[in-house]
Design a protein around this motif. Structure first.
Motif, PDB file in Angstrom:
ATOM      1  N   GLU A 216       0.835  -1.202   0.000  1.00 37.76           N
ATOM      2  CA  GLU A 216       0.000   0.000   0.000  1.00 37.76           C
ATOM      3  C   GLU A 216       0.867   1.248   0.000  1.00 37.76           C
ATOM      4  O   GLU A 216       1.858   1.312   0.730  1.00 37.76           O
ATOM      5  CB  GLU A 216      -0.888   0.014   1.252  1.00 37.76           C
ATOM      6  N   LEU A 217       0.489   2.225  -0.827  1.00 41.82           N
ATOM      7  CA  LEU A 217       1.137   3.536  -0.783  1.00 41.82           C
ATOM      8  C   LEU A 217       0.173   4.508  -0.114  1.00 41.82           C
ATOM      9  O   LEU A 217      -1.038   4.403  -0.294  1.00 41.82           O
ATOM     10  CB  LEU A 217       1.488   4.027  -2.191  1.00 41.82           C
ATOM     11  N   ALA A 218       0.717   5.454   0.646  1.00 43.53           N
ATOM     12  CA  ALA A 218      -0.144   6.367   1.402  1.00 43.53           C
ATOM     13  C   ALA A 218       0.369   7.801   1.370  1.00 43.53           C
ATOM     14  O   ALA A 218       1.534   8.048   1.045  1.00 43.53           O
ATOM     15  CB  ALA A 218      -0.231   5.890   2.853  1.00 43.53           C
ATOM     16  N   ASP A 219      -0.540   8.733   1.689  1.00 40.22           N
ATOM     17  CA  ASP A 219      -0.185  10.154   1.896  1.00 40.22           C
ATOM     18  C   ASP A 219       0.491  10.790   0.686  1.00 40.22           C
ATOM     19  O   ASP A 219       1.301  11.713   0.828  1.00 40.22           O
ATOM     20  CB  ASP A 219       0.744  10.310   3.115  1.00 40.22           C
ATOM     21  N   MET A 220       0.162  10.334  -0.510  1.00 43.33           N
ATOM     22  CA  MET A 220       0.880  10.794  -1.703  1.00 43.33           C
ATOM     23  C   MET A 220       0.560  12.245  -2.070  1.00 43.33           C
ATOM     24  O   MET A 220       1.227  12.831  -2.922  1.00 43.33           O
ATOM     25  CB  MET A 220       0.557   9.877  -2.884  1.00 43.33           C
ATOM     26  N   GLU A 221      -0.473  12.833  -1.437  1.00 43.96           N
ATOM     27  CA  GLU A 221      -0.825  14.208  -1.772  1.00 43.96           C
ATOM     28  C   GLU A 221       0.131  15.228  -1.151  1.00 43.96           C
ATOM     29  O   GLU A 221       0.075  16.405  -1.484  1.00 43.96           O
ATOM     30  CB  GLU A 221      -2.271  14.515  -1.354  1.00 43.96           C
ATOM     31  N   PHE A 222       1.032  14.773  -0.266  1.00 42.47           N
ATOM     32  CA  PHE A 222       1.872  15.729   0.458  1.00 42.47           C
ATOM     33  C   PHE A 222       3.296  15.752  -0.103  1.00 42.47           C
ATOM     34  O   PHE A 222       4.015  14.757  -0.014  1.00 42.47           O
ATOM     35  CB  PHE A 222       1.895  15.393   1.942  1.00 42.47           C
ATOM     36  N   LEU A 360       6.428  13.248   1.332  1.00 36.33           N
ATOM     37  CA  LEU A 360       5.912  12.700   2.593  1.00 36.33           C
ATOM     38  C   LEU A 360       5.276  11.346   2.350  1.00 36.33           C
ATOM     39  O   LEU A 360       5.288  10.473   3.213  1.00 36.33           O
ATOM     40  CB  LEU A 360       4.845  13.653   3.167  1.00 36.33           C
ATOM     41  N   GLY A 361       4.695  11.175   1.180  1.00 37.61           N
ATOM     42  CA  GLY A 361       3.992   9.935   0.872  1.00 37.61           C
ATOM     43  C   GLY A 361       4.956   8.806   0.556  1.00 37.61           C
ATOM     44  O   GLY A 361       6.146   9.018   0.332  1.00 37.61           O
ATOM     45  N   GLY A 362       4.407   7.591   0.557  1.00 37.01           N
ATOM     46  CA  GLY A 362       5.238   6.441   0.226  1.00 37.01           C
ATOM     47  C   GLY A 362       4.626   5.154   0.728  1.00 37.01           C
ATOM     48  O   GLY A 362       3.415   5.082   0.986  1.00 37.01           O
ATOM     49  N   ILE A 363       5.486   4.155   0.902  1.00 35.07           N
ATOM     50  CA  ILE A 363       5.033   2.818   1.253  1.00 35.07           C
ATOM     51  C   ILE A 363       4.544   2.798   2.700  1.00 35.07           C
ATOM     52  O   ILE A 363       5.204   3.342   3.600  1.00 35.07           O
ATOM     53  CB  ILE A 363       6.191   1.817   1.075  1.00 35.07           C
ATOM     54  N   LYS A 511       0.523  10.088 -10.530  1.00 36.08           N
ATOM     55  CA  LYS A 511      -0.920   9.905 -10.681  1.00 36.08           C
ATOM     56  C   LYS A 511      -1.581   9.664  -9.320  1.00 36.08           C
ATOM     57  O   LYS A 511      -2.640  10.223  -9.019  1.00 36.08           O
ATOM     58  CB  LYS A 511      -1.191   8.729 -11.623  1.00 36.08           C
ATOM     59  N   LEU A 512      -0.943   8.857  -8.478  1.00 35.96           N
ATOM     60  CA  LEU A 512      -1.507   8.622  -7.145  1.00 35.96           C
ATOM     61  C   LEU A 512      -1.538   9.917  -6.342  1.00 35.96           C
ATOM     62  O   LEU A 512      -2.459  10.162  -5.561  1.00 35.96           O
ATOM     63  CB  LEU A 512      -0.706   7.549  -6.400  1.00 35.96           C
ATOM     64  N   SER A 513      -0.528  10.744  -6.547  1.00 35.01           N
ATOM     65  CA  SER A 513      -0.488  12.035  -5.869  1.00 35.01           C
ATOM     66  C   SER A 513      -1.709  12.872  -6.266  1.00 35.01           C
ATOM     67  O   SER A 513      -2.397  13.449  -5.416  1.00 35.01           O
ATOM     68  CB  SER A 513       0.824  12.747  -6.240  1.00 35.01           C
ATOM     69  N   ARG A 543      -5.697   9.171   6.928  1.00 32.05           N
ATOM     70  CA  ARG A 543      -4.640   8.906   5.947  1.00 32.05           C
ATOM     71  C   ARG A 543      -5.288   8.227   4.741  1.00 32.05           C
ATOM     72  O   ARG A 543      -6.200   7.426   4.901  1.00 32.05           O
ATOM     73  CB  ARG A 543      -3.566   7.980   6.535  1.00 32.05           C
ATOM     74  N   GLN A 544      -4.791   8.577   3.570  1.00 31.35           N
ATOM     75  CA  GLN A 544      -5.295   7.939   2.347  1.00 31.35           C
ATOM     76  C   GLN A 544      -4.315   6.876   1.865  1.00 31.35           C
ATOM     77  O   GLN A 544      -3.099   7.084   1.902  1.00 31.35           O
ATOM     78  CB  GLN A 544      -5.463   8.974   1.243  1.00 31.35           C
TER      79      GLN A 544
END
Lengths: 595, 101
Positions: A216-222, A360-363, A511-513, A543-544
């Motif tokens: 899972e990747l998370a927080d990709m908007e930051f 900030l985002g990532g695995i 794209k995820l961002s 968290r997304q």
């Protein structure tokens, strides 16, 4: 064949390799560049730290500020991250950092590298010094094989776990297959924009590989931005201008027409003393640029028109004195500070942009650095969750405190597994088949497109229309990349080929961002929306996450893991009201030379 | 600006040769040698290989060493100073174009 495979040659990878080796494992560490001399680790123009209390009582630094206790640091990271950190990760960061920070400091001493102490309990260094210190620590360890200049392109899985990885030797073009019992990703972040202050190859390879393997990747908007030189051309990308605030330089920030971009006084004082400076710059400079006040290069000016020659010379002399601790006199890395000063003296202004420094985002990881895929661990910038939506503590600390833990967990959980071999000819063919594509987009064009779309759609200030357009454009580019075409058919040092692979990884991240930025209908930390300018705690202390399900991206949310620090409530805070009311911007997190 | 670059691709020939590019850039743009090579790769010839992976671009890693007008320099920090420039690999252990072992 090895027990633990570590992917990435910076601080997270090296500390993972060292800790795995200490527990008796055989280790292979593989890097896209040269281990200890590549990635974003050598781009450091900064520092790392531990809490002041530990520095004083456990490591004997008498000048450390004992007021910066573990609790203060813990609360500050969460508060300044706008309360979406997973608190178990913050606790790991705070509790485990003193030992490894000191250990790496000892490596630096042994390798005769300068790490300069400052209050509260901070050591400043150059990236090259950090790289040399880390490599010294690596070379003291046994049973570690180093492989340079290999890009890992796929994680190899059997039904239940990661059992190795496949890579390409960049110089020879040959495929390399490494079978492992455990794998640690330490590949750094991703950088989708045109203005770079990072290493050139931050293409999110580790994130994309993990994602394709089911993680899972998370927080990709930051995404974290900071002031970055645009002129003179030869130092474009340097973060030297960031130092000006901390060294008390007096200047205004002005737009393309010379009008001041005003920042309220109460925020200016926070800006000079805390890491929140990056967020304040993002808000005010980002808004000015988004409103058409930027230069042709999306820049602004540092405006010294109120300063005399004498004052300008004094400011730069102070800076040069400081830099001389780490670089040859008159330079920051290899950037000529005197030439920079000459431009300021002559023009009374100099153009700067906002470059993307850190993601900030990532695995998604837990406090043991496990990902959600068996046999796969992750550490450093390629992970997410410690710093929430805004990072104030050091990424340099993050990489080593997570790296060291990842190597340990990998050994503890995986040494008993047997090696497994699977047929990878299909995977190899996927990459060699790229040479058969014809009349498609080139890798250079694809990467420029990613930058153009990102610069417009997921830059400083976002809105619904821009994000939707960016997502559409990213999807069209995904399709075009299926037929990415390579002109030169030689596999030896074929950067068209490597760039094509990187473009696909970079595009997944970008794209995820955009997808996550669209879903977050508020402003929080480094995610700023013009159509949703308020901080909304009632709906968005979440968290997304994204994962692949049957070939499709699935997005979902969950609340951050709360252990001790309760989250704030209430929707619709004005952005800076929230910051001021919640007393954000811990002052002594910033390097202070006195002491 | 006239740019002469030594090329080598063993799929084409076992010997290196020099290719001349006419690049529409003024020397006073403060281009570095790396900027120049990137310009050629992006706009004129995308088969040109030069040290271009995991680069720092600020004279930190020291891996983009090349022979420019007979002198060893770092491509990322060396400013282009003349209207004509010769770019050769740093040694003769050729892999591809300007890339050496």
């Amino acid at each position: 064949m090895t027990d633990v495979l570590v992917i990435g040659g910076g601080g997270a990878g090296i500390t993972a390799a060292v800790s795995a080796s200490k527990l008796g494992a055989e280790v292979i560490i593989v890097a896209k560049g040269k281990i200890g001399n590549s990635g974003n680790t050598i781009m450091i123009g900064g520092s790392y730290a531990m809490d002041g209390e530990s520095a004083f009582t456990e490591y004997g630094f008498e000048k450390a500020d004992r007021g910066l206790t573990k609790d203060v640091l813990f609360n500050s990271i969460i508060n300044d991250g706008f309360h979406i950190s997973d608190q178990n990760l913050v606790k790991q960061f705070v509790d485990e950092s003193p030992w490894i920070v000191n250990e790496v400091r000892v490596w630096a001493e042994e390798a005769k590298q300068t790490f300069k102490f400052g209050r509260p309990a901070t050591w400043s260094m150059s990236g090259r010094a950090m790289g040399r210190a880390l490599h010294h620590g690596l070379s003291k360890s046994s049973n570690i094989t180093e492989i340079d200049d290999v890009i890992i392109v796929e994680l190899i899985k059997d039904d239940s776990r990661v059992i190795g990885a496949l890579g390409i030797d960049i110089f020879t073009g040959e495929f390399i297959k490494i079978s492992s019992k455990a794998c640690v990703l330490a590949t750094g972040g991703y950088q989708p924009f045109s203005l770079k202050n990072t290493n050139s190859d931050m293409t999110g390879d580790g994130l994309a590989m993990a994602f394709k393997a089911g993680a899972e990747l998370a927080d990709m908007e930051f995404l974290l931005f900071l002031l970055t030189a645009l002129e003179p051309n030869e130092i474009k990308g340097s973060i030297m201008p960031v130092y000006f605030s901390f060294f008390g330089f007096k200047f205004k920030i002005s737009d393309r027409n010379g009008n001041e971009i005003e920042i309220p006084d109460e925020l200016k004082s926070i800006k000079q003393k805390s890491e929140l400076c990056k967020l304040i710059d993002l808000y005010y400079i980002g808004n000015a640029i988004s409103n058409g006040r930027g230069t042709n290069q999306d820049g602004v000016f540092l405006d010294f028109s109120d300063s005399t020659d004498k004052e300008i010379n004094e400011m730069f002399d102070n800076l040069i004195d400081y830099y001389q601790n780490f670089y040859r006199k008159g330079y920051y890395h290899s950037d000529n500070v005197n030439e920079y000063r000459d431009i300021v003296l002559q023009n009374r202004r100099i153009e700067v942009g906002m470059g993307n420094e850190y993601t900030l985002g990532g695995i998604m990881i837990d406090e043991k650095m496990r990902t959600s895929v068996n046999g796969l661990y992750a550490a450093g910038e390629c992970t997410s969750g410690t710093f929430g939506s805004n990072r104030v503590a050091d990424a340099v600390t993050e990489m080593i405190v997570q790296g060291y833990r990842a190597g340990q967990t990998a050994v503890e959980e995986c040494l008993s597994f047997e090696h497994k071999q699977v047929d990878t000819s299909g995977l190899v063919k996927k990459y060699t088949d790229l040479f058969h594509n014809e009349n498609g987009i080139t890798a250079i064009e694809a990467n420029l497109k990613i930058e153009q779309i990102s610069d417009k759609g997921i830059h400083f200030i976002r809105n619904e229309d821009g994000l939707k357009l960016a997502i559409k454009q990213f999807e069209a580019l995904e399709e075009a990349l299926e037929n990415v075409t390579i002109t030169s058919k030689s596999k030896k040092y074929n950067m068209e080929w490597i760039r094509a692979i990187q473009a696909k990884n970079r595009l997944i991240c970008a794209k995820l961002s955009a997808l996550m930025a669209l879903e977050r209908q508020e402003s929080r930390g480094l995610h700023l929306r013009s159509d949703f300018p308020y901080v909304n705690n009632d709906d968005y202390i979440i968290r997304q996450f994204a994962r692949m399900e049957k070939g499709k991206i699935k997005l979902y949310t969950r609340k951050p893991i709360i252990t001790t620090y309760d989250v704030p409530v209430g929707g619709n805070y004005k952005y800076f009201d929230y910051i001021l009311q919640h007393k954000m911007g811990l002052e002594n997190l910033v390097y202070n030379e006195e002491g | 600006m006239i740019v002469k670059i030594q090329r080598f691709d063993e799929m084409i020939s076992d010997k290196p040769y020099v290719e001349t590019y006419n690049v529409p850039i003024e020397k006073n743009n403060r281009f570095t040698v790396l900027d120049l090579l990137r310009y050629i790769e992006e706009n004129i010839d995308n088969t040109l290989s030069y040290y271009n992976h995991s680069t720092c671009n600020h004279g930190i890693c020291g891996r983009c060493l090349l022979k420019v007008d007979g002198k060893n320099v770092l491509a990322c920090t060396h400013l282009v100073q003349n209207d004509e420039i010769e770019i050769f690999p740093k040694n003769d252990k050729l892999i591809k174009d300007l890339i050496t072992k």
